[in-house]
Enzyme design. Structure first.
Site, short mmCIF file in Angstrom:
data_model
loop_
_atom_site.label_atom_id
_atom_site.label_comp_id
_atom_site.label_asym_id
_atom_site.label_seq_id
_atom_site.Cartn_x
_atom_site.Cartn_y
_atom_site.Cartn_z
N ARG A 27 0.82 -1.22 0.00
CA ARG A 27 0.00 0.00 0.00
C ARG A 27 0.86 1.26 0.00
NH1 ARG A 27 -5.38 -1.28 1.62
NH2 ARG A 27 -5.68 0.95 1.76
N TRP A 72 3.13 6.10 1.72
CA TRP A 72 3.32 6.52 0.33
C TRP A 72 3.20 8.03 0.37
CZ3 TRP A 72 0.60 9.18 -3.45
CH2 TRP A 72 1.05 9.02 -4.77
N GLY A 99 -4.61 9.06 3.86
CA GLY A 99 -5.54 10.02 3.25
C GLY A 99 -4.85 11.36 3.10
N GLU A 479 -2.48 -1.87 -22.01
CA GLU A 479 -2.21 -2.62 -20.78
C GLU A 479 -0.80 -3.20 -20.81
OE1 GLU A 479 -3.06 -3.00 -17.86
OE2 GLU A 479 -2.20 -4.94 -17.31
N GLU A 486 5.51 0.07 -15.57
CA GLU A 486 5.41 0.17 -14.11
C GLU A 486 6.41 -0.72 -13.38
OE1 GLU A 486 1.46 -0.49 -12.44
OE2 GLU A 486 1.13 -2.25 -13.67
N HIS A 502 1.28 8.71 -38.39
CA HIS A 502 0.91 10.12 -38.19
C HIS A 502 1.79 10.78 -37.13
CE1 HIS A 502 -2.44 9.64 -40.86
NE2 HIS A 502 -2.92 8.64 -40.14
N LYS A 600 -0.34 -0.01 -4.40
CA LYS A 600 -1.40 -0.87 -4.93
C LYS A 600 -2.75 -0.16 -4.95
CE LYS A 600 -3.10 -4.98 -6.08
NZ LYS A 600 -2.95 -5.21 -7.53
C1 G6P Z 1 -3.03 1.73 -8.94
C2 G6P Z 1 -2.25 0.46 -9.24
C3 G6P Z 1 -2.71 -0.11 -10.58
C4 G6P Z 1 -4.21 -0.31 -10.60
C5 G6P Z 1 -4.95 1.00 -10.26
C6 G6P Z 1 -6.45 0.79 -10.05
O1 G6P Z 1 -2.63 2.74 -9.80
O2 G6P Z 1 -0.87 0.71 -9.26
O3 G6P Z 1 -2.07 -1.36 -10.81
O4 G6P Z 1 -4.61 -0.77 -11.85
O5 G6P Z 1 -4.45 1.53 -9.05
O6 G6P Z 1 -6.66 0.03 -8.90
P1 G6P Z 1 -8.02 -0.68 -8.56
O7 G6P Z 1 -7.83 -1.28 -7.20
O8 G6P Z 1 -9.08 0.38 -8.58
O9 G6P Z 1 -8.26 -1.72 -9.61
#
Ligand code: G6P
Length: 605
Positions: A27, A72, A99, A479, A486, A502, A600
């Protein structure tokens, strides 16, 4: 984003908190800290990983109540001082926070004007000072008073030396879960930090607070009126939160895709009528038919798979559909239409941008369903119904099995929407058969890992790469580029193959490889034409395709994936891109589960 743990009971808190923090590290992982309450309040915090904090804990860091945090960074760089917990000037109050406090600058100024020396650059520190300055009788009142001055989002846990028998916690926008043990209580921002100790849990809702003592917990609103909250048993296997024999969660989660895919499909394929069976949607055929448009909202990988989902809905149901980044949606004052079905897609169910988009839609009277993995999460609870993804816990920052199950969730939704319209029973049955084949075909792609690892070793040398695809293949390319950038930190850009000429063709050179998505479909010939254009400029090519596609004389390395129905092919084309990114990151020696600067669950705007 940011992990919180707390413990109060009969055991020493620090080792338990460190263990909990290690489980929450995905997290946020730029710094970590603990506060324990024994003979006094003691704090240890440090930039770096939880293991660095554990290795460096001061001697006699004892106490049977404590709180911990893994950060974070939002306000201020990742250093020892900005790490949580934050304390007041006397060192009586410790606060951990997940938060953002929006009015932190004003509050910091007010405190400074009042002669308070602020130690850190953070928004959180103001909370510690505000709690310390309150003269109310109880800790609950002091925390409530401090929160009344705050605008923003939070999950917090507070320790106070004058109230050693309790931890006070509060939630507004950032999850907190209370775990009930035997003569001990836990709290965490994520179930994964609790399940080793207890599976009896209570979720707090926004605007709620709780007091934890060694013997129990009480819940109340911020005006301190009591609310009843029963703890309930959750049905989870604690070992599903461990990496087991795997050296990373990402690898474990990639390999789990066939079984995860089976779970999301189980009981949801109606072979007789060739349709999906999604009980959680809570819509009858008449309501389903009345939908005129589908709008999908998600962030990061969930946004890209949302684009795949929009294609499925348009193709199978012939309903106009598109996906938009949830992080942008709310800010353009979107028009909310009563006959649009809004779909929020999220692994964690707590991405703040997606949650706020859902709230905006509901406030304007729109209908939102969720495609969510975490049961009982904020987005799942906020939606009018939905499809749980049943992927099991996903810990690696890079989403793999949850993303695959999102795609399958969209396929089921599109089938159900299509079959109350013009999708024939024959086509419905064709797609049901295709979906049933997918788990095994995903396994086939995974079995080709060794060849992909070799290829990834070469790609890892490139500073910059293109991922290109068209129509159904474009979100696959997006993707793929997302995964690559990442975790490998290489510049990877996704483009529509048709748009290369283009502009970006100017960048093609022997140093810039292109990964091209070329399925056997109505665009194959055009795609092969574009490959020639890249090859003519000396661009190295990797082509993700099907065995029966004739690539002619194009010099390339090809990755053949099994064919399914063309509408369902995108997910099979996506899996090798996960493996390429994974092995490139491994060759480069990166921390695969915790890529730099990311987290995450992004619970701040
Ligand atoms: C963060 C993660 C991504 C993920 C995104 C959405 O940016 O690094 O890997 O796709 O959040 O997360 P969620 O839990 O809403 O799918």
């Amino acid at each position: 984003m940011c992990g919180i743990v707390g413990y109060i009971g009969t055991q020493q808190a620090a080792p338990l908190l460190l263990e909990g923090l290690a489980r929450l590290e995905h997290r946020g992982y730029d710094s970590a800290g603990l506060a324990v309450l024994g003979s006094g309040l003691r704090v240890a915090k440090k930039a770096g990983r939880v293991r660095d904090l554990g290795a460096d804990l001061p001697k006699r860091f004892t106490g049977k109540a404590g709180i911990g945090h893994t950060r974070w960074a939002t306000h201020g760089p990742a250093n020892d001082v900005n790490a949580h917990p934050h304390v007041d000037a006397k060192g009586d109050v410790a606060v951990v926070h997940n938060g953002i406090i929006d009015n932190a600058a004003t509050l910091r100024q007010q405190l400074t004007d009042d002669g308070v020396d602020l130690a850190s650059d953070t928004d959180t520190e103001v909370l510690a000072h505000l709690v310390a300055r309150s003269t109310a009788d109880t800790l609950e009142e002091r925390v409530a008073e401090a929160l009344a001055a705050i605008e923003g989002t939070y999950g917090i846990a507070v320790l106070h030396a004058d109230f050693p028998d309790r931890i006070v916690v509060a939630r507004n926008g950032s999850p907190l879960i209370i775990g009930v043990g035997d003569k001990e209580m836990h709290v965490a921002s994520d179930l994964g930090a609790l399940v080793r100790y207890t599976t009896t849990v209570a979720h707090l809702d926004d605007g709620e607070m709780a007091t934890l003592t060694a013997t129990g917990f009480t819940t109340y609103r911020q005006d301190l009126t009591r609310i009843a909250r029963e703890a309930t048993e959750v049905d989870v296997d604690p070992s599903s939160y461990d990496a087991g024999e795997h050296d990373s969660f990402m690898r474990k989660e990639m390999l789990e895709q066939p079984s995860a895919a089976e779970r999301v499909l189980r009981g949801r394929l109606d072979e007789r009528f060739g349709t999906g069976h999604l009980g959680g949607l809570d819509m009858d055929a008449r309501e389903t038919r009345a939908i005129k448009r589908v709008k999908i909202l998600g962030c990061g990988s969930a946004y890209y798979v949302g684009q795949m989902g929009a294609s499925l809905v348009e193709e199978l149901a012939r309903i106009p559909a598109d996906a938009e980044a949830a992080s942008e949606f709310r800010y353009r004052n979107p028009v909310i239409e009563p006959d649009t079905l809004y779909v929020a897609v999220s692994q964690s169910g707590e991405t703040i941008d997606t949650l706020l988009a859902v709230q905006e839609i509901r406030r304007k009277g729109g209908r939102v369903i969720g495609l969510v993995n975490v049961v009982g999460s904020a987005i799942a609870r906020e939606c009018d119904g939905g499809i749980y993804l049943h992927a099991g816990p996903e810990v690696a920052v890079a989403s793999t099995k949850a993303l695959t199950n999102m795609f399958l969730g969209f396929a089921l939704l599109a089938l159900q929407l299509g079959r109350v319209r013009d999708l024939s029973i024959a086509d419905g049955k064709r797609l049901i058969a295709g979906l049933s084949r997918l788990p095994e075909q995903i396994q086939e792609v995974l079995d080709g890992e060794d060849a992909l690892a070799d290829l990834a070793t070469d790609l890892a040398d490139a500073e910059s790469l293109f991922f290109v695809g068209r129509v159904r293949g474009f979100p696959v390319a997006r993707e793929g580029a997302q995964k690559f950038k990442e975790i490998s930190y290489r510049h990877a850009e996704a483009y529509q193959t048709s748009e290369l000429k283009h502009g970006p063709l100017a960048l093609i050179s022997p140093e810039v490889p292109t990964i091209a998505i070329v399925p056997a479909d109505e665009l194959t010939d055009r795609n092969v034409g574009a490959l020639h254009e890249i090859a003519a400029r000396g661009g190295p090519l990797v082509v993700v395709t099907h065995a029966d596609v004739d690539l002619g004389e194009v010099p390339c390395r090809r990755i053949d994936v099994p064919r399914n129905e063309r509408e369902l092919d995108p997910i099979l084309l996506t899996i090798p891109l996960q493996l390429l990114a994974f092995h490139a990151a491994q060759v480069l020696g990166h921390d695969i589960d915790k890529p730099r600067n990311l987290a995450k669950s992004v619970t701040v705007e």
